[in-house]
Every structure is written in structure tokens, then in C-alpha cells.
Motif scaffolding. Sequence first.
Motif, mmCIF file in Angstrom:
data_model
loop_
_atom_site.group_PDB
_atom_site.id
_atom_site.type_symbol
_atom_site.label_atom_id
_atom_site.label_comp_id
_atom_site.label_asym_id
_atom_site.label_seq_id
_atom_site.Cartn_x
_atom_site.Cartn_y
_atom_site.Cartn_z
ATOM 1 N N PRO A 188 52.881 67.397 43.368
ATOM 2 C CA PRO A 188 52.634 67.792 44.753
ATOM 3 C C PRO A 188 53.606 68.898 45.153
ATOM 4 C CG PRO A 188 53.816 65.713 44.677
ATOM 5 C CD PRO A 188 53.525 66.087 43.253
ATOM 6 N N PHE A 189 53.137 69.848 45.975
ATOM 7 C CA PHE A 189 54.016 70.975 46.323
ATOM 8 C C PHE A 189 53.807 71.399 47.776
ATOM 9 C CE2 PHE A 189 50.225 72.540 44.110
ATOM 10 C CZ PHE A 189 49.683 73.436 45.022
ATOM 11 N N LEU A 190 54.880 71.940 48.347
ATOM 12 C CA LEU A 190 54.889 72.462 49.711
ATOM 13 C C LEU A 190 55.696 73.756 49.691
ATOM 14 C CD1 LEU A 190 54.330 72.062 52.790
ATOM 15 C CD2 LEU A 190 56.538 70.867 52.895
ATOM 16 N N VAL A 191 55.091 74.843 50.166
ATOM 17 C CA VAL A 191 55.743 76.157 50.132
ATOM 18 C C VAL A 191 55.691 76.782 51.526
ATOM 19 C CG1 VAL A 191 55.775 78.458 49.100
ATOM 20 C CG2 VAL A 191 55.047 76.484 47.730
ATOM 21 N N ARG A 192 56.833 77.278 51.988
ATOM 22 C CA ARG A 192 56.921 77.986 53.272
ATOM 23 C C ARG A 192 57.221 79.453 52.991
ATOM 24 N NH1 ARG A 192 57.523 80.693 57.605
ATOM 25 N NH2 ARG A 192 58.089 79.722 59.614
ATOM 26 N N ALA A 193 56.363 80.334 53.526
ATOM 27 C CA ALA A 193 56.546 81.776 53.333
ATOM 28 C C ALA A 193 57.320 82.379 54.504
ATOM 29 C CB ALA A 193 55.189 82.454 53.195
ATOM 30 N N PHE A 194 58.163 83.371 54.178
ATOM 31 C CA PHE A 194 58.932 84.101 55.175
ATOM 32 C C PHE A 194 58.693 85.598 54.965
ATOM 33 C CE2 PHE A 194 61.090 80.101 54.418
ATOM 34 C CZ PHE A 194 61.379 79.644 55.702
ATOM 35 N N PRO A 195 58.913 86.425 55.981
ATOM 36 C CA PRO A 195 58.717 87.870 55.818
ATOM 37 C C PRO A 195 59.590 88.436 54.701
ATOM 38 C CG PRO A 195 58.937 87.299 58.145
ATOM 39 C CD PRO A 195 59.272 86.057 57.374
ATOM 40 N N GLY A 196 59.089 89.492 54.066
ATOM 41 C CA GLY A 196 59.836 90.138 52.991
ATOM 42 C C GLY A 196 59.566 89.555 51.629
ATOM 43 N N ILE A 198 59.565 86.374 50.749
ATOM 44 C CA ILE A 198 60.447 85.239 50.473
ATOM 45 C C ILE A 198 59.674 83.932 50.660
ATOM 46 C CG2 ILE A 198 62.531 84.008 51.225
ATOM 47 C CD1 ILE A 198 63.643 86.724 52.115
ATOM 48 N N THR A 199 59.861 83.004 49.749
ATOM 49 C CA THR A 199 59.266 81.671 49.876
ATOM 50 C C THR A 199 60.310 80.609 49.554
ATOM 51 O OG1 THR A 199 58.435 81.791 47.590
ATOM 52 C CG2 THR A 199 56.897 82.372 49.359
ATOM 53 N N LEU A 200 60.173 79.475 50.217
ATOM 54 C CA LEU A 200 60.997 78.296 49.937
ATOM 55 C C LEU A 200 60.049 77.174 49.547
ATOM 56 C CD1 LEU A 200 63.825 76.951 49.981
ATOM 57 C CD2 LEU A 200 63.341 76.295 52.358
ATOM 58 N N GLY A 201 60.220 76.659 48.339
ATOM 59 C CA GLY A 201 59.293 75.668 47.822
ATOM 60 C C GLY A 201 59.953 74.344 47.509
ATOM 61 N N LEU A 202 59.215 73.270 47.776
ATOM 62 C CA LEU A 202 59.655 71.909 47.460
ATOM 63 C C LEU A 202 58.543 71.243 46.668
ATOM 64 C CD1 LEU A 202 61.674 69.493 47.931
ATOM 65 C CD2 LEU A 202 60.296 68.944 49.953
ATOM 66 N N ASN A 203 58.887 70.644 45.523
ATOM 67 C CA ASN A 203 57.879 69.922 44.749
ATOM 68 C C ASN A 203 58.535 68.836 43.914
ATOM 69 O OD1 ASN A 203 58.574 70.780 41.997
ATOM 70 N ND2 ASN A 203 57.762 72.785 42.528
ATOM 71 N N THR A 204 57.694 67.980 43.378
ATOM 72 C CA THR A 204 58.132 67.068 42.335
ATOM 73 C C THR A 204 57.270 67.340 41.105
ATOM 74 O OG1 THR A 204 56.612 65.247 42.828
ATOM 75 C CG2 THR A 204 58.679 65.316 44.059
ATOM 76 N N GLU A 205 57.810 67.068 39.937
ATOM 77 C CA GLU A 205 57.083 67.242 38.675
ATOM 78 C C GLU A 205 57.118 65.898 37.943
ATOM 79 O OE1 GLU A 205 59.307 70.480 37.025
ATOM 80 O OE2 GLU A 205 58.185 71.992 38.150
#
Length: 266
Positions: A188-196, A198-205
Motif C-alpha cells: 500500500p502506498f500514499l504519495v503527496r506531491a509538492f511544487p517543483g 517534489i514528492t513525499l511517499g509513505l509505503n510498506t513492502e
Amino acid sequence: MHKSLPAFGLLAMSLTSVAEEQRSADDLAKQLANPVAALISVPFQYNYDENIGPDDKGSRHTLNIQPVIPVSISDDWNLISRTILPLIDQTDIAPGTGNQTGTGDTVQSLFFSPKAPTESGWIWGVGPAMLLPTGSDDLLSSNQWGLGPTGVVLRQSGHWTYGALVNHIEHVSGDRDPARVSSTFLQPFLVRAFPGGITLGLNTESTYDWDGNEGSVPVNLQLNKVTKLGDQMVQFGAGVRYWAESTESGPEGLAFRLNLVLLYPK
């Protein structure tokens, strides 16, 4: 007054170019958050794990080479090839084993994915996943061929991308000693995009071994940025991982990850 017009024009052109490059970076970052996007990319993902083995003295360096190649197979469908080939250097993963360096087993996935999202905005893909015994050492390989289903579903809304990727691989041939491959992978994954870009991602594998009745749950947090190096678009990033659950001889505690992705937008 007229002499300043060329300078003003150059400034306007420069600002337009910067804005276009930022929009391109933002778009590519959004596509990279989608595992079945129609974008050719070649990720290089480096992972370092430690506290491996029954005495917690082992460590492992892994460089995953993960080319993603989309192919248009009709007006409405894409076929997405995703390959994971690990290059591994590990030490003391079990007492008396010493050091091994070489290739690990390859996981090859193929996703058949509609080009357009559903009416509610969901993106999905399904297909086969294959385990190929490409490991160069018995301690780097299962020495088995495996096959099973894989699928991904996600939604992109505003700055957010969320979804999950899953596969299950079952032994089909090869050496079944000491254990038969029967493994489920859930990401499962969750990604937040920012201008420029840039992304911040959280997941489990998360992985569960049905033959050994044990599983592992590493939690990853990673910051990435899309940019241009010369004429090459790339994404680079770094992150940390915490092993919330691990197998009896698996990694424990904190680990870290670095990545570099070569991008080839159409």
C-alpha cells in the motif's frame, strides 16, 4: 526605453522556460507515483539493511535495477513491463556464511492497464508476475522458478496519490530445498506531491512466506525530487525504513534507501 526591451524579452522568455520546466517536473513526479503510468523509466534503488541473521551480525547492500517499459497494445490498453533485478553484497547473514556478492533472483511483472481511468478516477492493472532464478550464489537465490498473479489499483486526486500493489508467486519448478517459494507481496502506498517536482511517499513492502509461516513489514518514508541534469530528466531521493515486523533471521531496526531514476518522457 527601447534599449531595455530586448533584456525584458529575454527575462520573460527565461521565466516562461522555468515555469514550463517546473510544470514538466510536477507532471513527471505525478507519473512516477503511478506504477502503471505510460512513462519509460530506469530506477536504481539502493537499500542498506543490518541486524540480519540469528545473531543479528549480518548486513546487506542491495542495488535494485528496475526498468519500467510501457507498450501501447491498442487504442485503449497499455502493457507495462516492470523488472526488478537485485545486485547484492551481504555479509554474515548466517553464522559461518561469510560474504556473498552477485545477482539475486529477478521478479518480472507485466500489467495490462486501461489507458483511461474509470469514471470514478481509479487506475488499475493486472497480469502475471514471474520469479526467475538469476541469483549467482545459492545464498542469493531460491534456485526456483515461480509464477503468479499481480495487480495494482490507485487513484490520483489533486496533490495525492494512493493505492496498493500486490502479487503472489508460487513455485513451479526448480530446487525446493530448503523451502518452496510461496510468497505474497503487498505494497500500500500514499504519495503527496509538492511544487517543483517534489514528492513525499509513505509505503510498506510487506511479504508473507506461506511455506515458512512468517512475514516481514518494512515501513518506508522517502522524499524525492524530479529535475534536469544536462539534457537528462531524473528523479533522485532518499529515505528511511523501519522494520516493524521481520522474519526470525531477517533485518531489524532502522535502515535507509537512496534512489536515482532516469526518465524518458515521450
